[in-house]
Write a protein that holds these residues in place. Sequence first.
Motif, PDB file in Angstrom:
ATOM      1  N   ARG A  76       5.887   3.268 -10.546  1.00  0.00           N
ATOM      2  CA  ARG A  76       4.580   3.804 -10.188  1.00  0.00           C
ATOM      3  C   ARG A  76       3.828   4.247 -11.440  1.00  0.00           C
ATOM      4  NH1 ARG A  76       3.743   5.962  -5.300  1.00  0.00           N
ATOM      5  NH2 ARG A  76       1.875   7.202  -5.236  1.00  0.00           N
ATOM      6  N   GLN A 107       0.831  -1.202   0.000  1.00  0.00           N
ATOM      7  CA  GLN A 107       0.000   0.000   0.000  1.00  0.00           C
ATOM      8  C   GLN A 107       0.868   1.256   0.000  1.00  0.00           C
ATOM      9  OE1 GLN A 107      -3.074   0.162  -0.697  1.00  0.00           O
ATOM     10  NE2 GLN A 107      -3.063  -2.064  -0.776  1.00  0.00           N
ATOM     11  N   TRP A 108       1.945   1.203   0.774  1.00  0.00           N
ATOM     12  CA  TRP A 108       2.847   2.354   0.831  1.00  0.00           C
ATOM     13  C   TRP A 108       3.419   2.627  -0.555  1.00  0.00           C
ATOM     14  CZ3 TRP A 108       8.113   3.033  -0.106  1.00  0.00           C
ATOM     15  CH2 TRP A 108       8.634   4.263   0.294  1.00  0.00           C
ATOM     16  N   LYS A 142       2.224   1.924  -3.353  1.00  0.00           N
ATOM     17  CA  LYS A 142       1.209   2.374  -4.306  1.00  0.00           C
ATOM     18  C   LYS A 142       0.716   3.789  -4.025  1.00  0.00           C
ATOM     19  CE  LYS A 142      -0.581  -2.057  -5.822  1.00  0.00           C
ATOM     20  NZ  LYS A 142      -1.582  -3.104  -5.601  1.00  0.00           N
ATOM     21  N   THR A 143       0.893   4.279  -2.773  1.00  0.00           N
ATOM     22  CA  THR A 143       0.283   5.559  -2.439  1.00  0.00           C
ATOM     23  C   THR A 143       1.259   6.658  -2.043  1.00  0.00           C
ATOM     24  OG1 THR A 143      -0.053   4.755  -0.192  1.00  0.00           O
ATOM     25  CG2 THR A 143      -1.914   4.559  -1.697  1.00  0.00           C
ATOM     26  N   GLU A 144       2.486   6.308  -1.631  1.00  0.00           N
ATOM     27  CA  GLU A 144       3.432   7.336  -1.179  1.00  0.00           C
ATOM     28  C   GLU A 144       3.651   8.376  -2.278  1.00  0.00           C
ATOM     29  OE1 GLU A 144       5.243   8.314   1.541  1.00  0.00           O
ATOM     30  OE2 GLU A 144       6.204   9.800   0.260  1.00  0.00           O
ATOM     31  N   LYS A 145       3.399   9.661  -1.924  1.00  0.00           N
ATOM     32  CA  LYS A 145       3.501  10.727  -2.927  1.00  0.00           C
ATOM     33  C   LYS A 145       4.925  10.873  -3.445  1.00  0.00           C
ATOM     34  CE  LYS A 145      -0.315  13.770  -1.737  1.00  0.00           C
ATOM     35  NZ  LYS A 145      -0.642  14.974  -0.972  1.00  0.00           N
ATOM     36  N   ASN A 158       5.761   9.215  -6.719  1.00  0.00           N
ATOM     37  CA  ASN A 158       4.906   9.523  -7.873  1.00  0.00           C
ATOM     38  C   ASN A 158       5.628   9.498  -9.210  1.00  0.00           C
ATOM     39  OD1 ASN A 158       2.346   9.793  -6.997  1.00  0.00           O
ATOM     40  ND2 ASN A 158       2.543  11.950  -6.419  1.00  0.00           N
TER      41      ASN A 158
END
Lengths: 354, 321
Positions: free
Chosen positions: B285, B271-272, B274-277, B280
Motif C-alpha cells: 500500500r 478497491q478494497w 486500495k482503501t481498507e484502513k 495502511n
Amino acid sequence: MAACKRIDLLEQYRQAARRKMLFFLVLTMVIALLAGAAAILGEANLGISDVSCCILARFFPGHYHTTAFTDMIVWDLRLHRILMGIVAGAGLGVSGAVMQGILKNPLASPFTLGISSAASFGAALAIILGAGIAAGSWMVIGNAFAFALLSALAVYLLAKYKGISSETMILAGIAIMYLFSAMTSFLQYAGHSDQVHEVVFWMMGSLGRSSWDRVAMLLAIFVICIPYLISKSWDLNSLAAGDETAQSLGVNVEKTRVIFMMLSSLITASIICFTGTIGFIDLVAPHIARMVIGGDHRFLLPGSALAGALLLLGADTLSRIILAPAILPVGIMTSFLGVPFFVYLFLQRRRTFW
Amino acid sequence: MFFIQLTLIEMENVNTTAKLILLSLVILPMLSTLALAEENSTGALTVVDDLGRAVSVAQIPQRIVSLSPSNTEILFALGLGDKVVGATKYCNYPPQVKELEEAGKIVIVGGYVDPDIETILSLHPDLVLASRTRSTEAVSLLDKEGTATFVTDPKNLTDIIRSIESIGKITGSEAEASRLCDQMQSRIDAVSEKTSSLSKMRVLYIVWHDPVKTAGAGAFEDELIEKAGGVNIFHDLSSYAQVDPEAIAVRNPEVIIACSGMGSGADGPTQWAKTEKGLNQTDARKNGRIYQAEGDIITRAGPRIVDGLEMVAKFIHPEAF
C-alpha cells in the motif's frame, strides 16, 4: 399465617429479582472480559500493555505512545469489529425476543418471518442485476435494508386481511420467506458464477464488513428503538396472556403488534444489511435468557440483548483465532457455541420454559 | 560398451536399407511403450485420463462436447473449434465460442456443475471432455450411456501441459498439442530464468474481499506467484481460504494482486485493497504496488495460464520485463 405467606412471597420475589440482577451482572462482566480478550488476541502478537497503551493514546496523545502498526491493528481492525459483534448481537437478541413475544411462538424470528430471505434477495438483486435503490458500494446494503423492511410490510398487509393474529402473521411470514428464497435462487440460476459466489458469501454473514461508521449507524438506530421497546414491554407481557386479556387491559392489540413488528424489523434490517444473514442468534438468545430469568419482557428484552451480544462476540472471536490465520464463517461458530449451551439449558429445566 | 562398438562397426559395413530396418526395430517398440495413445488399423484411439481410466474412441472425434471453460480453451487452441458442438454457459473464451453459439453451431449444455445430460446426448457427441472437480455426476451418467468421456484434473502447471498433450492424443491432434506445449514450456522457462536471481517478493493474492479470501498451497495462483519470483504470504494455507485481514497486516505483503472476475463486483477486491484502513501500513500500500489480474486467465487450467504467469511476473518484478 397470612403475614408468613406475605413474607414468603416477598422473599421469593426478591430471590427472583436477585437472580435477574445476577444474570445481568454476570453477562455484562463476561462480555466485558471477552471484549478485552478479543482486543488482545489475534495474529499480531500484541500484549495487554501494547493494546491498552494504544487505546489510551487516542484519548491522551501526550501521555501514551504507540506505533502506527499497533494503532492500525487495534483501531482499524479489531475494536470496531468487537463493538459490531456486541451491538449486532444485542440487536438480533432483542428483535428475536420481540417477535417471539408478539407472535407468541417460540419459533418466530426474523428468519421465519421472511426478513432475512428478503434481505438476501435485495442483496442478490444488486449483485446479479446491478439494480438497486442506492448507488455504488451502498447498493447491496441499501437493497438488503429496503427489502427487509418491504417483507415486513408485506407480512403486515397480508395479515391485515385476515386480522392481525399471531397465526396469520407467521403463515404470511413463511409464505414471504419462500417467495423471496425462490426469487434469490432464480437470480442465482441466471447469474454468472462470480456473482453467484458473491451472493453465497453475502448470505453466509460476517463481521468482516464492520467499520466505525457502520457501528455508529447501528448505535443511532438502537438508541432510538430499544429504549422504546423496553418501555413498552408491559404491553408485550399482556399480549402473552392472550389477545382478549390484553384488550381488556387497555392494550390496542393490533396497533401494538404492528409497531413492535416494524421496530424489530427495522433493527434486524439495519443489522443484516451490514453483516449479511447471521442466523440462530435471533432465535436462540431470547430462549437462553427466558430459561434463566423467565418470560417477563421488562427483563427478557435486555437479557436477550446481553445473551445475543455474548453469543455473537464469542462466536466471532473464536472464529478468528481457532484456525488462524484462516477465518471460519461466523454463522458456523454461532451454532457450534449456541446449540450445546441451548441443549444444556433445555435439559436442565424440568418444566416447560415457554 | 564393447558390444555397442561392435554393432556400430558392423552397421558401417551393411547397406542403408538394412540400417533403416535395424533402426526402426529399435525405435518402434520404444515409441509404442512411451506413447499412451495407441492407434490401430481402424483409427481407434485409447488414452488414459486423469481418473486413470482408459478412454477409447472408435475414430478421431468429430463431435466434441466440452464441460469446462478450460477444456473449451484447449480445444480451440488446438484448432478443433469447428468440432466443438456443445459447451457450458461459462465458456467465454476465445470470443469465437460466443459467435458460434449465436450461429447455432455450439449448443450450451448448462453449467459445469449441472450440465443437462439429455442435451449432451441429443448432440450425439463422440467425445465429452469433462473436468473432475466440476462434473463428477455427469461423468458417471455419461459413462452409463456409453459416451466416451475424458476427464482432466490438473493440479499444477505441469499437469496442465500434460492434460493438453493427452487431449491432443484423444482428438488426434498430437502434433498441434506438442507444439503448443513446447511453446508454453519455453515461455514458463523464460519467466523462471528472468526471475530466479531476483529477490523473492512477499505477495498477497485476493480472490474476494467480502469476506477476504485468498489462495493457498495447491491453488494455481500460489504456483504462479512462486514461479514468477514471489512468495505467497498464505502458502501455509491450503487451497482457497477465508483469512483474517489482521494476518495480512502482520505478514506485510510487498505486492498485492487482486482478482477481477466478469461479475458486477469485478474491481471490488482491488478497491478494497486500495482503501481498507487495516492495510495502511503494508509495504504494498505504501508503495502503491496493488494490481488487478483477470481471474479467468490465472485460474483456468488452459493455455492462457502462461499469459497469467507472465502477467503475475510483470506485477511482481516489473524491473525484469
